[in-house]
Design an enzyme around this catalytic site. Structure first.
Site, mmCIF file in Angstrom:
data_model
loop_
_atom_site.group_PDB
_atom_site.id
_atom_site.type_symbol
_atom_site.label_atom_id
_atom_site.label_comp_id
_atom_site.label_asym_id
_atom_site.label_seq_id
_atom_site.Cartn_x
_atom_site.Cartn_y
_atom_site.Cartn_z
ATOM 1 N N HIS A 160 -4.614 6.658 -10.270
ATOM 2 C CA HIS A 160 -4.558 5.249 -10.670
ATOM 3 C C HIS A 160 -3.175 4.670 -10.389
ATOM 4 O O HIS A 160 -3.047 3.586 -9.824
ATOM 5 C CB HIS A 160 -4.908 5.121 -12.151
ATOM 6 C CG HIS A 160 -4.774 3.738 -12.693
ATOM 7 N ND1 HIS A 160 -5.854 2.960 -13.042
ATOM 8 C CD2 HIS A 160 -3.687 2.980 -12.957
ATOM 9 C CE1 HIS A 160 -5.426 1.786 -13.489
ATOM 10 N NE2 HIS A 160 -4.112 1.782 -13.453
ATOM 11 N N GLU A 161 -2.143 5.396 -10.783
ATOM 12 C CA GLU A 161 -0.787 4.883 -10.581
ATOM 13 C C GLU A 161 -0.464 4.751 -9.098
ATOM 14 O O GLU A 161 0.077 3.742 -8.652
ATOM 15 C CB GLU A 161 0.228 5.793 -11.276
ATOM 16 C CG GLU A 161 0.125 5.813 -12.784
ATOM 17 C CD GLU A 161 0.192 4.428 -13.394
ATOM 18 O OE1 GLU A 161 0.880 3.553 -12.833
ATOM 19 O OE2 GLU A 161 -0.461 4.213 -14.427
ATOM 20 N N HIS B 298 -1.682 1.715 -7.319
ATOM 21 C CA HIS B 298 -0.878 0.492 -7.423
ATOM 22 C C HIS B 298 0.002 0.338 -6.186
ATOM 23 O O HIS B 298 0.171 -0.762 -5.658
ATOM 24 C CB HIS B 298 -0.009 0.524 -8.679
ATOM 25 C CG HIS B 298 -0.750 0.168 -9.914
ATOM 26 N ND1 HIS B 298 -1.264 -1.085 -10.147
ATOM 27 C CD2 HIS B 298 -1.077 0.902 -11.002
ATOM 28 C CE1 HIS B 298 -1.875 -1.110 -11.313
ATOM 29 N NE2 HIS B 298 -1.776 0.089 -11.852
#
Length: 639
Positions: free
Chosen positions: A429-430, A433
């Protein structure tokens, strides 16, 4: 020499907390300051491939000079009275579409939120485009010639005071740069690097244009661009935060967390030389024997130090990174295993994204690009067990050529605490980004996911990619997934609803956004829509449960899972700066058109329409009107 990785089958976890794992504002660690009220106001339009684009072109294919000239011609014909500059980050994606980016200028100064992106098809004609150019009256040059504006130090001090940033600036000196209106502000303390200030124009939320100082400050928790009124230095017109709050013995690719398997696996040389030709340990200059290489550098940061190069990381002359991970042990006791797991997951995801099109030209994260385009020296700094916070993770994405920074924290919902790096979905998820911020608006512009809906999609893409990667062979469209289930020790995870194709389990739709103001909540809506599209494509094309896609002769993934991921990634590069949901949906349809000739329109429209983003759905400042209609010529179906 072979590298051994002890990787446990911790399939990439499904969750990753961007700005904050728990419901939070834009920048939760700025005590007493709500940066949500400073979010940029979206003002972009997107002209998709279904619309007629009135520009004559010579179909000579994608020669750089020709596709750039085509893009310049479109901008000039669209805004004949505007001035602008060509940015240097244009490239041709592996789907055959060229991406060219422009910045609007006024009096030779950038309009910092005035962007124009042109997508040129394989045949050399304009495929689609987006823009947020300012079209109102141009202010007089008198303010510049008479220097009727404050100095950058005043702007810095106002930003520090008004946003309560932990930087002192009592004795600041101003250092000029090669750019006539860009300065380095030296003599401060508390910042990771010296603050910078640049004089630019800015389109305010009311649609007017004003002169501002763009003040850049990096304090680890927040890496801000603050737009301070240049005339008074007493008003902030907008804020962008680059930080989004997410042999090896490890949990392997596709294993979400330690709750899924009894033990970790030992992997030997797990890289693919097509995606990491220098392997994970070389950078073109040195062959490292620690968790450092071309794609990333991983270390502990338990004491929350501002630097990283001298922090501890495991070292093995034989590159044998096998370390104990005792169940129920104290985090410090397994720091070697933690750093190794983080290094493995980040590198494995780098390689998957590379094969899906996020390469050097597109602005990926590598120290050495081996002459393949893009800007170098921007691997990901990977901090394990970072002491800056708890129950969270974050990722800072500066423009191409500057290293990104991922900080993984401990989660205290259990005793002892659980380490976020072992839920790989958080890492995915990170990292996503970084993917979405580099692709949207082009590699050199990290300010294009700063409005509410675009920031929400930034969160949603992270959840979607983590969820798609963790799918198991036995999963069907009836399978539900949560985010952060292991670190939070909660079967429902941390989102409002599970990701599900059941409207009873997850009732979110487009108009749910009318009741939301926080990006993680909005991101759950976007990821729920993408989950519908994912299963529609899997039902049609099947599911590849391997770690890498297989492609047909056109470069199209042969299965539905990787096809969905590929289309979503391609769409990021097509959409305008700070897109809304409708524009991003249209970009996904365009991505399928460019990749497959539009063979999956029915599956895509059906997925979005099921959750209210069908034909006729509209966005108007703060108010959305939903639609469950599908264009009649797409699949003759209505939800």
């Amino acid at each position: 020499m072979h590298m051994l990785l002890f990787i446990g089958a911790l399939a990439l976890p499904v969750f990753v907390c961007t700005q904050s794992c728990e419901p939070a504002s834009l920048s939760p660690r700025l005590a007493g300051v709500d940066l949500e009220k400073f979010r940029l106001t979206p003002n972009a339009e997107y002209v998709d491939s279904d619309q007629q684009i009135p520009i004559s072109t010579t179909n000579v294919g994608l020669i750089e000079q020709s596709y750039v000239e085509t893009a310049i011609k479109l901008v000039r014909e669209t805004f004949p009275n505007a001035t602008f500059r060509l940015r240097e980050d244009h490239y041709v994606g592996d789907n055959g579409v060229a991406h060219v980016h422009f910045r609007q200028t006024v009096h030779n100064l950038d309009v910092d939120n005035g962007d124009f992106n042109v997508n040129v098809g394989r045949d050399g004609s304009v495929f689609s485009y987006g823009n947020s150019f300012y079209t109102g009256p141009v202010p007089s040059i008198t303010q510049l010639t008479k220097r009727d504006f404050t100095d950058p130090v005043a702007a810095l001090k106002f930003a520090l005071t008004h946003l309560q940033l932990p930087i002192t600036a009592e004795d600041v000196s101003v250092e000029s740069t090669k750019h006539p209106h860009k300065y380095v502000l030296r003599g401060t303390s508390g910042a990771v690097t010296n603050p910078k200030a640049r004089l630019v124009y800015f389109v305010k939320p009311d649609g007017t244009l004003c002169l501002v100082w763009r003040v850049e400050t990096d304090v680890d928790d927040n890496w801000l661009l603050t737009y301070v009124d240049a005339k008074t230095a007493e008003e902030i017109h907008g804020v962008v935060d680059y930080v989004s709050e997410a042999t090896f013995q490890v949990y392997g690719w596709g294993i979400n967390d330690p709750g899924q398997v009894d033990s970790r696996a030992v992997l030997t040389d797990p890289w693919d030389l097509k995606e990491s030709p220098l392997t994970w340990f070389r950078d073109g200059q040195k062959n490292w024997t620690t968790t450092r290489g071309n794609n990333g550098i991983a270390q502990e940061n338990i004491n929350n130090l501002p630097t990283y190069l001298n922090n501890f990381r495991p070292d093995s002359p034989t590159q044998n990174f096998s370390y104990e991970y005792p169940a129920g042990g104290s985090p410090k006791d397994y720091i070697n295993a933690s750093i190794t797991q983080l290094f493995y997951t980040a590198n494995a995801y780098h390689d998957l994204l590379y094969t899906l099109g996020f390469n050097e030209k597109a602005g990926n994260f590598q120290w050495n690009n081996s002459g393949l385009g893009g800007k170098e020296k921007d691997y990901v700094i990977l901090n394990a067990q970072d002491g800056a916070s708890r129950n969270n993770a974050d990722f800072a994405t500066p423009p191409d050529g500057s290293p990104a920074r991922m900080r993984m924290y401990l989660f205290t919902h259990t005793t002892p605490p659980r380490d976020g790096v072992f839920e790989s979905g958080i890492v995915i998820h990170e990292y996503t980004h970084g993917l979405s911020m580099r692709l949207t608006g082009g590699p050199d512009n990290s300010r294009c996911l700063s409005a509410f809906e675009s920031a929400s999609m930034g969160e949603g893409w992270g959840d979607f990619m983590a969820t798609a990667i963790r799918l198991k062979p036995s999963d069907t469209r009836a399978t539900d997934y949560g985010m952060g289930m292991w670190v939070y020790n909660n079967e429902k995870g941390i989102r409002q609803y599970l990701y599900s194709t059941s409207m009873e389990t997850n009732p979110l739709n487009y108009t749910s956004l009318n009741r939301m103001w926080e990006a993680h909540a909005g991101g759950t809506v976007w990821a729920s829509m993408l989950y519908e599209v994912l299963w529609n494509l899997i039902d049609r094309h099947g599911k590849n449960d391997g770690p890498r896609p297989t492609f047909d002769e056109r470069g199209v993934p042969k299965d539905g899972k990787y096809l969905a991921m590929k289309i979503v990634i391609d769409a990021m590069a097509l959409q305008p700066c700070n897109p809304d949901f409708v524009q991003a949906r249209n970009a996904i349809l365009d991505a399928d058109q460019a990749l497959t000739g539009g063979q999956n329109k029915c599956e895509i429209w059906t997925g979005f329409a099921k959750r209210g983003l069908g034909q006729g759905a509209e966005y108007g400042r703060g108010r959305r009107v939903g639609s469950y209609d599908i264009p009649g010529d797409v699949c003759q179906k209505k939800i």
